[in-house]
Design a protein around this motif. Sequence first.
Motif, PDB file in Angstrom:
ATOM      1  N   PHE A 134       5.059  -0.434  -2.785  1.00 37.49           N
ATOM      2  CA  PHE A 134       4.446  -0.211  -1.486  1.00 37.49           C
ATOM      3  C   PHE A 134       5.441  -0.638  -0.412  1.00 37.49           C
ATOM      4  N   VAL A 166       0.805  -4.119   0.550  1.00 38.32           N
ATOM      5  CA  VAL A 166       0.372  -2.785   0.960  1.00 38.32           C
ATOM      6  C   VAL A 166       0.963  -2.436   2.325  1.00 38.32           C
ATOM      7  N   ARG A 167       0.961  -3.441   3.216  1.00 40.39           N
ATOM      8  CA  ARG A 167       1.508  -3.223   4.557  1.00 40.39           C
ATOM      9  C   ARG A 167       2.716  -4.127   4.752  1.00 40.39           C
TER      10      ARG A 167
END
Length: 120
Positions: free
Chosen positions: A29, A98-99
């Motif tokens: 990610f 994820v971010r």
Amino acid sequence: QVQLVESGGGLVQAGGSLRLSCAASRRTFSMGWFRQAPGKEREFVAAISWSGSSTEYADSVKARFTISRDNAKNTVYLQMNSLKPEDTAVYYCAGGPVRPTSVLYDYGFWGQGTQVTVSS
């Protein structure tokens, strides 16, 4: 599990440039770069989202460093320009969140690091 391998470190004079690469064994990610100078804690440098559309930088490197990624190659890059002696450190590639984030503990995968030395 994801293996990360950094490359591109070396010795450069102040004002010079280097490009670091981080090859991942599979897709991840968000990815980030951190660095650790002797006697100091590991600190955030830059991060990039999966798509590459979102990036984040430490204030100390803004306008000098650029993070990018090539998902076809599972590789993240850190272009470092106008290098300063205070940029000397071992640079680590990290992945997992994820971010993109500057928080070290959000990253679950780490490379072994590559040494960057900037001479004055």
